[in-house]
Structure formats: C-alpha cells, structure tokens
Design a protein around this motif. Structure first.
Motif, PDB file in Angstrom:
ATOM      1  N   ILE A  64     -25.054  28.320 -70.135  1.00 46.02           N
ATOM      2  CA  ILE A  64     -24.666  26.916 -70.235  1.00 46.02           C
ATOM      3  C   ILE A  64     -23.635  26.637 -69.145  1.00 46.02           C
ATOM      4  CG2 ILE A  64     -23.579  25.128 -71.643  1.00 46.02           C
ATOM      5  CD1 ILE A  64     -24.540  26.739 -74.103  1.00 46.02           C
ATOM      6  N   ILE A  65     -23.920  25.656 -68.316  1.00 47.75           N
ATOM      7  CA  ILE A  65     -22.986  25.223 -67.284  1.00 47.75           C
ATOM      8  C   ILE A  65     -22.413  23.893 -67.760  1.00 47.75           C
ATOM      9  CG2 ILE A  65     -22.710  24.511 -64.890  1.00 47.75           C
ATOM     10  CD1 ILE A  65     -25.201  26.272 -64.258  1.00 47.75           C
ATOM     11  N   ARG A  66     -21.109  23.854 -67.932  1.00 50.13           N
ATOM     12  CA  ARG A  66     -20.450  22.642 -68.423  1.00 50.13           C
ATOM     13  C   ARG A  66     -19.719  21.986 -67.257  1.00 50.13           C
ATOM     14  NH1 ARG A  66     -18.244  20.857 -73.642  1.00 50.13           N
ATOM     15  NH2 ARG A  66     -16.387  19.632 -73.232  1.00 50.13           N
ATOM     16  N   VAL A  67     -20.004  20.710 -67.035  1.00 54.56           N
ATOM     17  CA  VAL A  67     -19.399  19.966 -65.930  1.00 54.56           C
ATOM     18  C   VAL A  67     -18.593  18.819 -66.527  1.00 54.56           C
ATOM     19  CG1 VAL A  67     -19.840  18.644 -63.828  1.00 54.56           C
ATOM     20  CG2 VAL A  67     -21.381  20.531 -64.455  1.00 54.56           C
ATOM     21  N   GLU A  68     -17.278  18.875 -66.344  1.00 53.41           N
ATOM     22  CA  GLU A  68     -16.402  17.800 -66.795  1.00 53.41           C
ATOM     23  C   GLU A  68     -15.929  17.046 -65.563  1.00 53.41           C
ATOM     24  OE1 GLU A  68     -13.480  18.843 -69.807  1.00 53.41           O
ATOM     25  OE2 GLU A  68     -14.547  20.735 -70.106  1.00 53.41           O
ATOM     26  N   MET A  69     -16.139  15.747 -65.564  1.00 54.38           N
ATOM     27  CA  MET A  69     -15.749  14.946 -64.405  1.00 54.38           C
ATOM     28  C   MET A  69     -15.448  13.523 -64.841  1.00 54.38           C
ATOM     29  SD  MET A  69     -19.425  14.771 -62.560  1.00 54.38           S
ATOM     30  CE  MET A  69     -20.861  14.171 -63.411  1.00 54.38           C
ATOM     31  N   LEU A  70     -14.775  12.805 -63.951  1.00 51.32           N
ATOM     32  CA  LEU A  70     -14.465  11.416 -64.268  1.00 51.32           C
ATOM     33  C   LEU A  70     -15.752  10.611 -64.403  1.00 51.32           C
ATOM     34  CD1 LEU A  70     -11.401  10.785 -61.922  1.00 51.32           C
ATOM     35  CD2 LEU A  70     -11.390  11.197 -64.398  1.00 51.32           C
ATOM     36  N   LYS A  71     -15.745   9.722 -65.351  1.00 51.20           N
ATOM     37  CA  LYS A  71     -16.887   8.864 -65.634  1.00 51.20           C
ATOM     38  C   LYS A  71     -17.274   8.045 -64.407  1.00 51.20           C
ATOM     39  CE  LYS A  71     -18.183   5.355 -69.006  1.00 51.20           C
ATOM     40  NZ  LYS A  71     -17.709   4.546 -70.130  1.00 51.20           N
ATOM     41  N   GLY A  72     -18.583   7.804 -64.247  1.00 51.05           N
ATOM     42  CA  GLY A  72     -19.007   6.918 -63.172  1.00 51.05           C
ATOM     43  C   GLY A  72     -20.203   7.399 -62.370  1.00 51.05           C
ATOM     44  N   ARG A  73     -20.671   8.615 -62.601  1.00 51.47           N
ATOM     45  CA  ARG A  73     -21.830   9.114 -61.846  1.00 51.47           C
ATOM     46  C   ARG A  73     -23.121   8.574 -62.453  1.00 51.47           C
ATOM     47  NH1 ARG A  73     -17.511  11.477 -61.075  1.00 51.47           N
ATOM     48  NH2 ARG A  73     -17.057  12.755 -59.261  1.00 51.47           N
ATOM     49  N   THR A  74     -24.097   8.338 -61.598  1.00 52.04           N
ATOM     50  CA  THR A  74     -25.405   7.853 -62.054  1.00 52.04           C
ATOM     51  C   THR A  74     -26.239   9.034 -62.559  1.00 52.04           C
ATOM     52  OG1 THR A  74     -26.484   8.180 -59.923  1.00 52.04           O
ATOM     53  CG2 THR A  74     -25.361   6.046 -60.276  1.00 52.04           C
ATOM     54  N   PRO A  75     -27.300   8.758 -63.320  1.00 54.19           N
ATOM     55  CA  PRO A  75     -28.194   9.839 -63.732  1.00 54.19           C
ATOM     56  C   PRO A  75     -28.773  10.604 -62.538  1.00 54.19           C
ATOM     57  CG  PRO A  75     -28.582   7.928 -65.107  1.00 54.19           C
ATOM     58  CD  PRO A  75     -27.634   7.495 -64.005  1.00 54.19           C
ATOM     59  N   ALA A  76     -29.073   9.909 -61.443  1.00 49.49           N
ATOM     60  CA  ALA A  76     -29.608  10.579 -60.252  1.00 49.49           C
ATOM     61  C   ALA A  76     -28.571  11.530 -59.649  1.00 49.49           C
ATOM     62  CB  ALA A  76     -30.056   9.547 -59.217  1.00 49.49           C
ATOM     63  N   GLN A  77     -27.314  11.111 -59.615  1.00 48.45           N
ATOM     64  CA  GLN A  77     -26.253  11.978 -59.104  1.00 48.45           C
ATOM     65  C   GLN A  77     -26.081  13.204 -59.994  1.00 48.45           C
ATOM     66  OE1 GLN A  77     -23.270   8.838 -59.010  1.00 48.45           O
ATOM     67  NE2 GLN A  77     -23.088   9.059 -56.787  1.00 48.45           N
ATOM     68  N   LYS A  78     -26.140  12.997 -61.299  1.00 51.25           N
ATOM     69  CA  LYS A  78     -26.011  14.125 -62.233  1.00 51.25           C
ATOM     70  C   LYS A  78     -27.174  15.094 -62.080  1.00 51.25           C
ATOM     71  CE  LYS A  78     -23.267  11.706 -65.667  1.00 51.25           C
ATOM     72  NZ  LYS A  78     -23.202  11.228 -67.050  1.00 51.25           N
ATOM     73  N   LYS A  79     -28.362  14.580 -61.859  1.00 52.10           N
ATOM     74  CA  LYS A  79     -29.515  15.448 -61.644  1.00 52.10           C
ATOM     75  C   LYS A  79     -29.318  16.308 -60.396  1.00 52.10           C
ATOM     76  CE  LYS A  79     -34.527  15.477 -61.267  1.00 52.10           C
ATOM     77  NZ  LYS A  79     -35.750  14.711 -61.398  1.00 52.10           N
ATOM     78  N   ASN A  92     -28.921  25.548 -69.247  1.00 53.46           N
ATOM     79  CA  ASN A  92     -28.535  24.250 -69.787  1.00 53.46           C
ATOM     80  C   ASN A  92     -27.347  23.748 -68.986  1.00 53.46           C
ATOM     81  OD1 ASN A  92     -30.143  23.725 -72.291  1.00 53.46           O
ATOM     82  ND2 ASN A  92     -29.359  25.756 -72.765  1.00 53.46           N
ATOM     83  N   VAL A  93     -27.371  22.488 -68.598  1.00 48.07           N
ATOM     84  CA  VAL A  93     -26.231  21.874 -67.929  1.00 48.07           C
ATOM     85  C   VAL A  93     -25.771  20.722 -68.815  1.00 48.07           C
ATOM     86  CG1 VAL A  93     -25.379  20.718 -65.857  1.00 48.07           C
ATOM     87  CG2 VAL A  93     -27.148  22.503 -65.658  1.00 48.07           C
ATOM     88  N   VAL A  94     -24.489  20.746 -69.167  1.00 49.72           N
ATOM     89  CA  VAL A  94     -23.922  19.726 -70.034  1.00 49.72           C
ATOM     90  C   VAL A  94     -22.883  18.945 -69.237  1.00 49.72           C
ATOM     91  CG1 VAL A  94     -22.620  19.294 -72.152  1.00 49.72           C
ATOM     92  CG2 VAL A  94     -24.255  21.194 -72.054  1.00 49.72           C
ATOM     93  N   PHE A  95     -23.061  17.641 -69.168  1.00 51.89           N
ATOM     94  CA  PHE A  95     -22.104  16.782 -68.480  1.00 51.89           C
ATOM     95  C   PHE A  95     -21.192  16.118 -69.505  1.00 51.89           C
ATOM     96  CE2 PHE A  95     -25.570  17.037 -65.436  1.00 51.89           C
ATOM     97  CZ  PHE A  95     -24.876  17.267 -64.262  1.00 51.89           C
ATOM     98  N   VAL A  96     -19.908  16.152 -69.216  1.00 50.81           N
ATOM     99  CA  VAL A  96     -18.925  15.482 -70.063  1.00 50.81           C
ATOM    100  C   VAL A  96     -18.220  14.458 -69.181  1.00 50.81           C
ATOM    101  CG1 VAL A  96     -16.880  15.757 -71.499  1.00 50.81           C
ATOM    102  CG2 VAL A  96     -18.622  17.566 -71.445  1.00 50.81           C
TER     103      VAL A  96
END
Length: 84
Positions: A21-36, A59-63
């Motif tokens: 599991i890769i967990r990515v915590e970042m400031l809100k504002g990225r688009t689904p395409a950027q997250k992909k 698994n990649v989890v975005f927070v």
C-alpha cells in the motif's frame, strides 16, 4: 529453494498474497488525472527499486488534506499559501 528466495520470486512474478500500500498525503486540489499519473509513477518507481512485481498487486491511497489541517514547523499552510 529457500523461503526468502521463493518469496522474492513470487513478488517479482506478482503472485504475493500481500499487497503493498502506497499512501500519498498531499494538499487538496489535484485532479483525478493528476492522481492517476502520480499513482503510475509511484508504483513504477517502487517496482524498479524493489526488483519487480506487478502493478496490479499495489494499492495507492490518496489523502487530500485541507491547508488549514497542515503545518510545517510553526507555519500553517493556509497562512503560508492563502487562497486568492
């Protein structure tokens, strides 16, 4: 074959029972395409660095974190980077 060698081979072939599991915590504002795109880079980098594996076993989890919920040292991100 030793247990560690067998586990490494299973991982390289994408046959492990555990899913990294890769967990990515970042400031809100990225688009689904950027997250992909971020997910692809993270998984591919992990595979390169760890010696193999199948992308489908990750698994990649975005927070998404609000600026007012994030501080670096004494500085709140909402104060350092106020909305315009």
């Amino acid at each position: 074959m030793s247990r560690s060698r067998r586990k490494r081979r299973e991982f390289q072939e994408g046959r492990t029972r555990t899913m990294p599991i890769i967990r990515v915590e970042m400031l809100k504002g990225r688009t689904p395409a950027q997250k992909k795109a971020i997910a692809k880079e993270m998984v591919d980098g992990f595979i390169r660095g760890a010696g193999g594996g199948s992308p489908s076993s990750f698994n990649v989890v975005f927070v998404d974190v609000e600026k007012h919920d994030w501080a670096v040292g004494h500085d709140m991100m909402s104060e350092k980077y106020p909305d315009k």
